[in-house]
Design a protein around this motif. Structure first.
Motif: not given
Length: 200
Positions: A20-22, A47-49, A60-65, A75-79
């Motif tokens: 999702c992030v990519r 990069s690691m994520i 960290v995920l909230e900052k990325l969002a 960020l927890f979308g479809a697989s």
């Protein structure tokens, strides 16, 4: 980052977050450096994520969002790209993720990637847990409501503090730092309804 060995379930959700992030970064035409600047998350961590090599915390995920102009739930979308977009998702198909720092568990209740501005998240919040989201202003307007099902949680939004008990519901606009805490010796459970007014 969690130092413990990831379980298969953790690995699967980390891969989903990575994808999702990519995809979101590519869609927005952002380099790793640009997203690092926008989000306040280091380039190496992003990069690691994106490689699924890190177990990022909720903070960290909230900052990325915020840097990607989406909700954290996005960020927890479809697989995968081939995953069907359906209006119904069964409970055993809902993505579940555990914050390695606080131990809180969130379940993405809403059908993944369904075209709706509303997202529902169910949270199990351990006794003594605390999560502080530093992100304040965002490009997109996000409203959310927190409905407590069990136990007690304290919510601090900016300078305002609210103590919530079963049945209580708190509405807020996500434009200030936000802290969730459970000061009791019992676990709490609540539902978060999120509405992204930007349609992002």
């Amino acid at each position: 980052m969690d130092t413990q060995t990831d379980s298969p379930a953790d690995t699967g959700i980390n891969e989903r977050i990575a994808r999702c992030v990519r995809d979101l970064r590519a869609t927005r035409g952002l380099t790793l450096d640009a997203l690092a600047t926008r989000s306040g998350v280091s380039r190496s961590m992003i990069s690691m994520i994106e490689r699924g090599a890190a177990s990022p915390t909720a903070v960290v995920l909230e900052k990325l969002a915020a840097g990607l102009s989406v909700t954290m739930a996005s960020l927890f979308g479809a697989s995968g790209e081939s995953a069907p977009v359906e209006p119904l998702v069964r409970r055993d198909q809902q993505a579940q993720w555990r914050d390695p720092q606080s131990g809180y568990t969130r379940r993405s209740v809403s059908p993944p990637n369904w075209p709706s501005p509303i997202q529902l998240v169910e949270v199990d919040f351990p006794a003594g847990a605390r999560v502080a989201y530093e992100t304040g202003s965002r490009e997109n307007v996000i409203h959310q409501q927190v409905w407590v099902l069990q136990g007690r949680i304290d919510v601090e939004l900016g300078s305002q503090r609210h103590t919530l008990h079963p049945g209580d519901c708190l509405a807020m606009r996500r434009d200030q730092p936000l802290i969730f805490s459970n000061p009791t010796s019992h676990a709490a459970r609540y539902v978060v309804a999120i509405c992204d007014m930007s349609g992002a």
